[in-house]
Design a protein around this motif. Sequence first.
Motif, PDB file in Angstrom:
ATOM      1  N   GLN A  26       0.827  -1.209   0.000  1.00  0.00           N
ATOM      2  CA  GLN A  26       0.000   0.000   0.000  1.00  0.00           C
ATOM      3  C   GLN A  26       0.859   1.256   0.000  1.00  0.00           C
ATOM      4  OE1 GLN A  26      -2.412  -0.584   3.490  1.00  0.00           O
ATOM      5  NE2 GLN A  26      -3.750  -2.089   2.505  1.00  0.00           N
ATOM      6  N   GLN A  27       1.948   1.226   0.778  1.00  0.00           N
ATOM      7  CA  GLN A  27       2.799   2.407   0.911  1.00  0.00           C
ATOM      8  C   GLN A  27       3.793   2.545  -0.239  1.00  0.00           C
ATOM      9  OE1 GLN A  27       2.278   4.618   3.466  1.00  0.00           O
ATOM     10  NE2 GLN A  27       0.537   3.310   3.989  1.00  0.00           N
ATOM     11  N   GLN A  28       4.303   1.417  -0.728  1.00  0.00           N
ATOM     12  CA  GLN A  28       5.330   1.412  -1.773  1.00  0.00           C
ATOM     13  C   GLN A  28       4.911   0.424  -2.872  1.00  0.00           C
ATOM     14  OE1 GLN A  28       7.840   3.426  -1.790  1.00  0.00           O
ATOM     15  NE2 GLN A  28       7.972   4.156   0.301  1.00  0.00           N
ATOM     16  N   PRO A  29       3.875   0.735  -3.627  1.00  0.00           N
ATOM     17  CA  PRO A  29       3.326  -0.241  -4.587  1.00  0.00           C
ATOM     18  C   PRO A  29       4.288  -0.663  -5.682  1.00  0.00           C
ATOM     19  CG  PRO A  29       2.327   1.931  -4.886  1.00  0.00           C
ATOM     20  CD  PRO A  29       3.104   1.998  -3.614  1.00  0.00           C
ATOM     21  N   GLN A  30       5.320   0.135  -5.971  1.00  0.00           N
ATOM     22  CA  GLN A  30       6.264  -0.204  -7.025  1.00  0.00           C
ATOM     23  C   GLN A  30       7.506  -0.937  -6.503  1.00  0.00           C
ATOM     24  OE1 GLN A  30       5.472   0.258 -10.250  1.00  0.00           O
ATOM     25  NE2 GLN A  30       3.531   0.959  -9.393  1.00  0.00           N
ATOM     26  N   ALA A  31       7.625  -1.066  -5.204  1.00  0.00           N
ATOM     27  CA  ALA A  31       8.853  -1.629  -4.629  1.00  0.00           C
ATOM     28  C   ALA A  31       8.822  -3.151  -4.621  1.00  0.00           C
ATOM     29  CB  ALA A  31       9.051  -1.114  -3.210  1.00  0.00           C
ATOM     30  N   LYS A  32       9.954  -3.755  -4.934  1.00  0.00           N
ATOM     31  CA  LYS A  32      10.134  -5.184  -4.749  1.00  0.00           C
ATOM     32  C   LYS A  32      10.259  -5.482  -3.252  1.00  0.00           C
ATOM     33  CE  LYS A  32      10.545  -6.926  -8.993  1.00  0.00           C
ATOM     34  NZ  LYS A  32       9.927  -8.171  -9.493  1.00  0.00           N
ATOM     35  N   ILE A  33       9.879  -6.706  -2.862  1.00  0.00           N
ATOM     36  CA  ILE A  33       9.896  -7.083  -1.450  1.00  0.00           C
ATOM     37  C   ILE A  33      10.706  -8.365  -1.266  1.00  0.00           C
ATOM     38  CG2 ILE A  33       8.518  -7.696   0.577  1.00  0.00           C
ATOM     39  CD1 ILE A  33       6.143  -6.268  -0.739  1.00  0.00           C
ATOM     40  N   GLY A  34      11.649  -8.320  -0.329  1.00  0.00           N
ATOM     41  CA  GLY A  34      12.391  -9.508   0.074  1.00  0.00           C
ATOM     42  C   GLY A  34      12.114  -9.817   1.534  1.00  0.00           C
ATOM     43  N   VAL A  35      12.433 -11.019   1.944  1.00  0.00           N
ATOM     44  CA  VAL A  35      12.217 -11.453   3.326  1.00  0.00           C
ATOM     45  C   VAL A  35      13.497 -12.071   3.871  1.00  0.00           C
ATOM     46  CG1 VAL A  35      11.095 -13.223   4.749  1.00  0.00           C
ATOM     47  CG2 VAL A  35       9.725 -11.837   3.207  1.00  0.00           C
ATOM     48  N   ASN A  39      20.520  -7.806  -4.149  1.00  0.00           N
ATOM     49  CA  ASN A  39      20.842  -6.982  -5.323  1.00  0.00           C
ATOM     50  C   ASN A  39      20.506  -7.731  -6.607  1.00  0.00           C
ATOM     51  OD1 ASN A  39      21.731  -4.505  -4.314  1.00  0.00           O
ATOM     52  ND2 ASN A  39      23.825  -5.232  -4.002  1.00  0.00           N
ATOM     53  N   GLU A  40      20.887  -8.988  -6.662  1.00  0.00           N
ATOM     54  CA  GLU A  40      20.644  -9.780  -7.858  1.00  0.00           C
ATOM     55  C   GLU A  40      19.179 -10.158  -8.010  1.00  0.00           C
ATOM     56  OE1 GLU A  40      23.268 -13.067  -7.315  1.00  0.00           O
ATOM     57  OE2 GLU A  40      25.075 -11.917  -7.813  1.00  0.00           O
ATOM     58  N   SER A  41      18.483 -10.384  -6.886  1.00  0.00           N
ATOM     59  CA  SER A  41      17.102 -10.859  -6.942  1.00  0.00           C
ATOM     60  C   SER A  41      16.075  -9.739  -7.045  1.00  0.00           C
ATOM     61  CB  SER A  41      16.787 -11.685  -5.686  1.00  0.00           C
ATOM     62  OG  SER A  41      17.668 -12.772  -5.566  1.00  0.00           O
ATOM     63  N   LEU A  42      16.411  -8.572  -6.511  1.00  0.00           N
ATOM     64  CA  LEU A  42      15.428  -7.492  -6.429  1.00  0.00           C
ATOM     65  C   LEU A  42      15.804  -6.268  -7.244  1.00  0.00           C
ATOM     66  CD1 LEU A  42      14.670  -7.611  -2.587  1.00  0.00           C
ATOM     67  CD2 LEU A  42      13.495  -8.820  -4.427  1.00  0.00           C
ATOM     68  N   LYS A  43      16.985  -5.724  -7.020  1.00  0.00           N
ATOM     69  CA  LYS A  43      17.355  -4.470  -7.673  1.00  0.00           C
ATOM     70  C   LYS A  43      17.519  -4.631  -9.180  1.00  0.00           C
ATOM     71  CE  LYS A  43      19.524  -1.886  -3.919  1.00  0.00           C
ATOM     72  NZ  LYS A  43      20.750  -1.216  -3.466  1.00  0.00           N
ATOM     73  N   GLN A  44      18.203  -5.674  -9.595  1.00  0.00           N
ATOM     74  CA  GLN A  44      18.451  -5.856 -11.022  1.00  0.00           C
ATOM     75  C   GLN A  44      17.192  -6.269 -11.766  1.00  0.00           C
ATOM     76  OE1 GLN A  44      21.790  -8.459 -11.657  1.00  0.00           O
ATOM     77  NE2 GLN A  44      23.196  -7.183 -10.475  1.00  0.00           N
ATOM     78  N   ALA A  45      16.203  -6.807 -11.017  1.00  0.00           N
ATOM     79  CA  ALA A  45      14.958  -7.225 -11.664  1.00  0.00           C
ATOM     80  C   ALA A  45      14.030  -6.052 -11.918  1.00  0.00           C
ATOM     81  CB  ALA A  45      14.249  -8.269 -10.784  1.00  0.00           C
ATOM     82  N   GLY A  46      14.368  -4.882 -11.370  1.00  0.00           N
ATOM     83  CA  GLY A  46      13.524  -3.691 -11.590  1.00  0.00           C
ATOM     84  C   GLY A  46      12.377  -3.627 -10.611  1.00  0.00           C
ATOM     85  N   THR A  47      11.469  -2.703 -10.856  1.00  0.00           N
ATOM     86  CA  THR A  47      10.351  -2.486  -9.954  1.00  0.00           C
ATOM     87  C   THR A  47       9.227  -3.462 -10.236  1.00  0.00           C
ATOM     88  OG1 THR A  47       9.516  -0.806 -11.441  1.00  0.00           O
ATOM     89  CG2 THR A  47      10.863  -0.062  -9.620  1.00  0.00           C
ATOM     90  N   ARG A  48       8.310  -3.552  -9.286  1.00  0.00           N
ATOM     91  CA  ARG A  48       7.180  -4.472  -9.414  1.00  0.00           C
ATOM     92  C   ARG A  48       6.279  -4.057 -10.561  1.00  0.00           C
ATOM     93  NH1 ARG A  48       4.942  -7.858  -5.984  1.00  0.00           N
ATOM     94  NH2 ARG A  48       6.277  -7.169  -4.307  1.00  0.00           N
TER      95      ARG A  48
END
Length: 295
Positions: A135-144, A285-294
């Motif tokens: 809801q707050q960051q709809p374009q952001a990728k999410i990792g756990v 970095n490899e899983s989220l940043k390089q893959a771009g935004t949601r």
Amino acid sequence: MKISKKGLIYFALSGLLCGAGVILLFGHMSTRPTPSNVGRMAANEQEIALTAEDGVRISASYFPAQQTDAPVILLLHGNGASRRQFTSHVAWLNRSGFSAMAIDFRGHGESQLQPKSFGYFESRDAEAAVRWIKQQQPQAKIGVIGVSLGGAASLTGPNGPLPVDAMVLKAVYPDIDRAIRNRIAVHGGSILSALLTPLLTNQAYFRFGVAPDKVSPIKNADRFDKPVLVIGGEKDSYTPVAESEALSNAFTGQSWLWIVGKLEHDQLSDLEDIVYQERIVRFFNESLKQAGTRK
């Protein structure tokens, strides 16, 4: 002194009742809440109040990176801990360009007092955090990053694995049966473990309202097809190497296994030396940043 048949029956019944009481007490002790004061974790902390799907109040903290659409790493602590377990994580994740969010599971930290459930109901707390991030960051990728209980909550629950883009799973047990069996064996031996484990795991029916096999991260692993890094400890007797290997192999997408030498369960849960930091940052970095935004 001769004991009557009726006396023997009473004696046997008393023994059974005492045994049942002990088993129930064991179950209560393993699921009882462990609240604690958390306190402030960082200068950029934003305290968040979440509500899980079943109405349970969850305390959380959000730590934004400088870049507004930076990937967000959801930090899920282990049993008996709180979001404070990740104080240092927040600092180096922010420095590496990631926002971070840490929650207190129900029955932990400053969240509402509720019984623990080996990840089954805690998954609702993690889902509430993911909803808030989207809801707050709809374009952001999410990792756990999920530690033990936190990793189980990432995969186990009525709705299956969390809808995120990558996971790091540290010291995560494959199912409730082996989680209990291994812990009893460490402290009471294999015979006691064989006797008590079925009596404890089957309490899931009336404590959680589900069969024990529903509390099983490994059974849900094939429903998560995004990148996963499974981290195990070479000396972890609670989650032996073979179980970490089995969990890693259960994923259908890209998965990597990292066995850290000479570490036991608690040591692995608290691991965050420079090698660990660099490996986690590289993975995200490899899983989220390089893959771009949601999308």
